[in-house]
Design an enzyme around this catalytic site. Structure first.
Site, PDB file in Angstrom:
ATOM      1  N   HIS A  18       0.788  -1.234   0.000  1.00 41.36           N
ATOM      2  CA  HIS A  18       0.000   0.000   0.000  1.00 41.36           C
ATOM      3  C   HIS A  18       0.813   1.273   0.000  1.00 41.36           C
ATOM      4  O   HIS A  18       0.237   2.359  -0.051  1.00 41.36           O
ATOM      5  CB  HIS A  18      -0.937   0.028   1.207  1.00 41.36           C
ATOM      6  CG  HIS A  18      -2.162  -0.804   1.027  1.00 41.36           C
ATOM      7  ND1 HIS A  18      -3.309  -0.314   0.464  1.00 41.36           N
ATOM      8  CD2 HIS A  18      -2.403  -2.098   1.294  1.00 41.36           C
ATOM      9  CE1 HIS A  18      -4.224  -1.267   0.413  1.00 41.36           C
ATOM     10  NE2 HIS A  18      -3.691  -2.377   0.916  1.00 41.36           N
ATOM     11  N   LYS A  40      -9.003  14.106   3.902  1.00 45.90           N
ATOM     12  CA  LYS A  40      -8.171  12.905   3.922  1.00 45.90           C
ATOM     13  C   LYS A  40      -7.298  13.010   5.165  1.00 45.90           C
ATOM     14  O   LYS A  40      -7.262  14.061   5.806  1.00 45.90           O
ATOM     15  CB  LYS A  40      -7.306  12.798   2.664  1.00 45.90           C
ATOM     16  CG  LYS A  40      -6.560  14.099   2.326  1.00 45.90           C
ATOM     17  CD  LYS A  40      -5.769  14.018   1.026  1.00 45.90           C
ATOM     18  CE  LYS A  40      -6.597  14.074  -0.221  1.00 45.90           C
ATOM     19  NZ  LYS A  40      -6.516  12.876  -1.047  1.00 45.90           N
ATOM     20  N   ARG A  41      -6.587  11.939   5.527  1.00 45.96           N
ATOM     21  CA  ARG A  41      -5.680  12.045   6.655  1.00 45.96           C
ATOM     22  C   ARG A  41      -4.703  13.203   6.432  1.00 45.96           C
ATOM     23  O   ARG A  41      -4.308  13.487   5.302  1.00 45.96           O
ATOM     24  CB  ARG A  41      -4.909  10.729   6.837  1.00 45.96           C
ATOM     25  CG  ARG A  41      -5.763   9.605   7.401  1.00 45.96           C
ATOM     26  CD  ARG A  41      -6.337   9.973   8.770  1.00 45.96           C
ATOM     27  NE  ARG A  41      -5.305  10.037   9.771  1.00 45.96           N
ATOM     28  CZ  ARG A  41      -5.064   9.097  10.676  1.00 45.96           C
ATOM     29  NH1 ARG A  41      -5.826   8.026  10.725  1.00 45.96           N
ATOM     30  NH2 ARG A  41      -4.096   9.230  11.556  1.00 45.96           N
ATOM     31  N   LYS A  51       0.518  14.516   1.486  1.00 46.30           N
ATOM     32  CA  LYS A  51      -0.762  14.853   0.860  1.00 46.30           C
ATOM     33  C   LYS A  51      -0.896  16.364   0.608  1.00 46.30           C
ATOM     34  O   LYS A  51      -1.805  16.810  -0.073  1.00 46.30           O
ATOM     35  CB  LYS A  51      -1.913  14.345   1.717  1.00 46.30           C
ATOM     36  CG  LYS A  51      -2.018  12.803   1.750  1.00 46.30           C
ATOM     37  CD  LYS A  51      -3.122  12.349   2.701  1.00 46.30           C
ATOM     38  CE  LYS A  51      -3.231  10.836   2.817  1.00 46.30           C
ATOM     39  NZ  LYS A  51      -4.033  10.230   1.736  1.00 46.30           N
ATOM     40  N   THR A  61      -8.326   6.839  -2.861  1.00 47.03           N
ATOM     41  CA  THR A  61      -9.673   6.362  -3.187  1.00 47.03           C
ATOM     42  C   THR A  61     -10.682   7.491  -2.988  1.00 47.03           C
ATOM     43  O   THR A  61     -11.743   7.478  -3.601  1.00 47.03           O
ATOM     44  CB  THR A  61     -10.079   5.162  -2.304  1.00 47.03           C
ATOM     45  OG1 THR A  61      -9.809   5.482  -0.931  1.00 47.03           O
ATOM     46  CG2 THR A  61      -9.325   3.906  -2.711  1.00 47.03           C
ATOM     47  N   LYS A  78     -14.251   8.659  -5.174  1.00 49.41           N
ATOM     48  CA  LYS A  78     -15.593   8.974  -4.644  1.00 49.41           C
ATOM     49  C   LYS A  78     -16.061  10.325  -5.170  1.00 49.41           C
ATOM     50  O   LYS A  78     -17.207  10.489  -5.578  1.00 49.41           O
ATOM     51  CB  LYS A  78     -15.565   9.011  -3.108  1.00 49.41           C
ATOM     52  CG  LYS A  78     -15.178   7.705  -2.447  1.00 49.41           C
ATOM     53  CD  LYS A  78     -14.872   7.931  -0.955  1.00 49.41           C
ATOM     54  CE  LYS A  78     -14.007   6.818  -0.408  1.00 49.41           C
ATOM     55  NZ  LYS A  78     -13.399   7.181   0.902  1.00 49.41           N
TER      56      LYS A  78
END
Ligand SMILES: *Cc1c(COP(=O)(O)O)cnc(C)c1O
Length: 835
Positions: free
Chosen positions: A385, A576-577, A582, A684, A688
């Site tokens: 992952h 998101k986290r 990110k 992901t 969405k």
């Protein structure tokens, strides 16, 4: 294999509806079994069973409804299990330390097709179904993408009629609840079981015992063979709690089996007999600690001993369960075991299952090393992952020697035999041996769990095209040279049941009206929308639906943040986290840039927008927590300036979770997927949003690349360095040169450095400023800022043409079919599991 017939969906209506359902359950062969009672009879019984003061007690009514829905599933659940226990098809075990399930009620009603019936049942109680749905606590047994992927996969497996069991841990405390205090994250325990869990069934008949500590001993048996035992262990009882996983309109009910740790009776007895009562009770607590809490780290390991205990507890309990089931049917004959079983490891977290399966087959069932290895290496499949080095699990040999001594023997033996293979492939290359060894030598030798997983698995997959490419050309290059046939890609996906049909009912209705209902189980049907991109009437309705969803999201933002979002403005969202890779920081810098423009009256080119940020930081991740604080301080300045208000609103949404995402993704115009290229394995959340008609502003990272490929550059706001450019710049990265070339970034930094956002808290953001200016900044914030800003201008300008925006939005939904987890699971089924 044949499908179990859907009795719950058959019962009420036998005419028109059944025909449609028959399409989905076309191969139904097994006779239907009737539920014990109608939903309404069940419900009445549970309500009256329940409690004196029913009226207005939503929690009670929710429990009654959930229990009734579960009861409706029992016959088919039983039938599914009976059918699967015959091993007519291969059984898949999905092993994961995380299952981020969220709420189950609306999903169950949708998949069982009993939403309307439930509404009817509730009528006499004058209560809205939604009000009851909101009573349910999220099952937050995961951190982020990895755990949510496991949940989406379970839905797809059941819907594709696959015999797949999810194995996980029943954490007493799930993902912490995030609160804000003065803009700082505060963690609160998540007691998600405090009102009970109506979905679970405790199954003590499946109890197994998991050993820890003790010593590994060998002896010579009657046939003169050397055998091993694990002596003087401290045993923990694993108790199974099952949750039903209903397929969509097909009658299959799969199982998510979650293990809870309890003290064994033996354990207690021994201690009590020695008269040490308090010690015995203390040890009982020690056993129960194992499943007490989910570790809240996303994409980073923390190396705690208790975490390894959780991993082994899950792995051992699940494998014993799988072997018990096998032996019940086949006796201790394992000849066909590998033909009829496969275990998918969700990252290396459950990879200790590899030596554990070897141990059980050899020590418990008497198989030889070669037979056990053949079975193990033909049944284990590993999903990687992440490439981030801080997330790669390595456990100290010392810890294994202490906690899992018998497994350490086995790992050493696996390593010795495997290094022979390496030596043959690279004759005389000792460096290679050290590099590729499962044991990392040094003052504190470690076990490299990813290497162990690769060596023992017949399949190793990445989760998006770029990610798999980087695995085979970088991190696992040597292994790819040795065993190219093991490596494959399985791009992630998300379930269209939860993420479209359930969370966006208005859009779902519109899609069904235009395209028929086939899209729910075959999302490629959405492609047909491309024929309507000039249908003005449809485009209008499309935007009305979006407006409605934006109002719903604005309601959530008002309630949770006290910030007023205006649905006529563009909704720009990043949830998101919180992680540096990110790049929430890049987003905040852009908000500061817009704020600065608005505040000085440079508003001509501005498109009014509301920016939403949300996500949890790992409690030990100081920089991530500081980014949350910065977002809140900037939000305060933005929202309290009347000059800025018409152009910009900014909010940080606390406690981002699955239920929040169900409101957020339908109400988003612009989806922020802005990670440093090469760092986000797949993503992901991006999918969405796309399904729900958001446009993406994003980098060439993870599955963004494949999304862009599907939707085309004209319908995607692309920016930034690509993965190889990031690597190319790294050795001579000079942030200052990028700052000098961007007046916007220079101004933003000047404002930040002036202390404008922390007047009463001098210096608190210095670490953030330093990270941007650091030539070793791995996330390349300064390098990508200008390109990001330009893409944001394009998005803002595009939004002004609502007609064109609606077309682009529709094209995004149309192109999202490939990102259904049904597609992904179809590939796991055909290319890895070979069911
Ligand atoms: C989908 C989802 C994620 C994953 O989001 P990414 O943007 O892919 O990191 C994380 N948390 C929740 C609650 C989700 O629903």
């Amino acid at each position: 294999m044949s499908q179990v017939k859907a009795s719950t969906t058959k019962k009420r209506s036998s005419s028109a509806k059944s025909k449609k359902e028959d399409k989905h359950a076309a191969s139904a062969k097994v006779a239907p079994c009737e539920p014990c009672d109608s939903l309404s009879a069940c419900f009445e019984r549970h309500v009256s069973n329940g409690l004196s003061s029913v009226e207005g007690d939503y929690q009670t009514l929710f429990s009654a409804l959930a229990l009734s829905v579960k009861e409706q599933m029992l016959p088919n659940w039983q039938q599914t299990r009976m059918q699967d226990s015959q091993y007519k098809a291969k059984q898949v075990a999905y092993l994961s330390l995380e299952f981020l399930m969220g709420r189950a009620l609306s999903n169950a009603l949708l998949n069982l097709d009993i939403t309307d019936e439930s509404i009817k049942v509730l009528k006499p109680y004058a209560v809205q179904l939604e009000s009851l749905e909101e009573q349910e606590h999220d099952a937050g047994l995961g951190n982020g993408g990895l755990g949510r992927l496991a949940a989406c996969f379970l839905d797809s497996c059941a819907t594709l009629d696959l015999s797949v069991t999810g194995y996980g841990i029943r954490y007493e405390y799930g993902m912490f609840a995030q609160k804000l205090s003065e803009g700082h994250q505060v963690e609160r325990p998540d007691r998600w079981l405090r009102d009970g869990n109506p979905w679970e069934v405790r199954v003590p008949t499946h109890n197994v015992i998991v050993p820890f500590f003790g010593r590994s001993e060998s002896y010579v048996d009657r046939d003169g063979l050397r055998q091993f035992t694990w002596a003087d262990t401290q045993d923990v009882l694993a108790v199974a709690y099952d949750m039903p996983i209903p397929g969509y309109h097909n009658g299959r009910i799969n199982t998510l089996r979650l293990w809870k740790a309890e003290a064994t009776d033996d354990f207690d007895l021994a201690e009590f007999n020695q008269g040490d009562y308090t010690e015995a009770v203390a040890r009982k607590n020690l056993a129960e600690q194992i499943t007490m809490v989910l570790y809240p780290n996303d994409a980073s390991e923390n190396g705690k001993e208790l975490r390894l205990r959780q991993q082994y507890f899950l792995s051992s309990a699940s494998l014993q369960d799988i072997l018990n089931k096998w032996v019940a049917r086949h006796g201790a004959d394992f000849t066909d075991f590998a033909k009829l079983n496969v275990m998918q490891l969700n990252d290396t977290h459950p990879s200790v299952a590899i030596p554990e399966l070897m141990r059980l087959l050899m020590d418990k069932y008497g198989l030889s090393w070669d037979s056990a290895w053949q079975i193990t290496s033909e049944t284990m499949a590993y999903t990687n992952h992440t490439l981030l080095p801080e997330a790669l699990e390595r456990w100290p040999v010392r810890l294994f020697a202490h906690m899992l001594p018998r497994l350490l023997d086995i790992i050493y033996e696996i390593n010795a035999r495997y290094l022979d293979v390496v030596a043959h492939h690279w004759p005389g290359d000792v460096t290679k041996l050290a590099q590729m060894s499962i044991i990392e030598e040094g003052p504190e030798p470690n076990i490299r769990m990813a290497y162990l997983a690769i060596v023992a698995s017949f399949s190793v997959n990445g989760v998006a095209g770029l990610h798999t490419q980087l695995l085979t050309s970088g991190l696992f290059k040597d292994f790819y040279q040795l065993w190219p046939e093991k490596f494959n890609n399985k791009t992630n996906g998300v379930t269209p049941r939860r993420w479209l049909a359930q969370s966006n009912p208005e859009l779902a209705r519109l899609l069904t009206k235009r395209l028929g209902e086939g899209w729910v189980t075959d999302l490629s049907h959405l492609n047909a929308l491309n024929a309507f991109t000039d249908d003005t009437e449809l485009l209008d309705v499309w935007m009305q639906v979006k407006q409605h969803n934006k109002q719903r999201l604005a309601g959530l933002v008002t309630q949770e943040c006290g910030v007023n979002f205006d649905p006529t403005m563009m909704f720009d969202v990043q949830v998101k986290r919180i992680h540096e890779y990110k790049r929430q920081l890049l987003n905040i810098l852009h908000v500061i840039h817009l704020y600065h423009q608005a505040e000085r009256g440079d508003t001509k080119a501005l498109t009014p927008r509301c920016v939403l940020l949300g996500g949890k930081a790992a409690p030990g991740y100081a920089m991530a927590k500081l980014i949350i604080k910065l977002a809140n301080n900037v939000a305060h300045m933005v929202n309290s300036d009347p000059r800025v208000k018409p152009y910009l609103r900014f909010a940080f949404l606390p406690n981002y979770n699955v239920s929040a995402m169900e409101v957020i993704c339908p109400g988003t115009d612009l989806s922020e997927q802005i990670s440093t290229a090469g760092k986000e394995a797949s993503g992901t959340g991006n999918m969405k949003f796309m399904m729900n008609g958001a446009l993406t502003i994003g980098t060439l990272d993870g599955a963004n690349i494949e999304m862009l490929e599907e939707v085309g550059e004209d319908n995607f706001f692309l920016f930034g360095l690509n993965a190889s450019e990031v690597e190319g710049i790294k050795p001579h990265y000079d942030p200052q040169s990028f700052i000098d070339q961007s007046p916007a970034l220079s101004e933003v930094l000047a404002l930040l450095e002036s202390g404008h956002f922390n007047l009463l808290e001098p210096g608190i953001f210095d670490p953030i400023i330093a990270s941007i200016r650091n030539p070793h900044d791995p996330w390349m914030i300064a390098a990508d800022f200008e390109s990001y800003r330009v893409a944001q201008v394009k998005a803002a300008n595009a939004y002004r043409d609502q007609h064109h925006w609606a077309q682009m939005s529709m094209r995004n939904t149309a192109a999202s079919g490939r990102f259904s987890s049904d597609v992904t699971i179809g590939q796991y089924r055909d290319e890895i599991w070979r069911v």
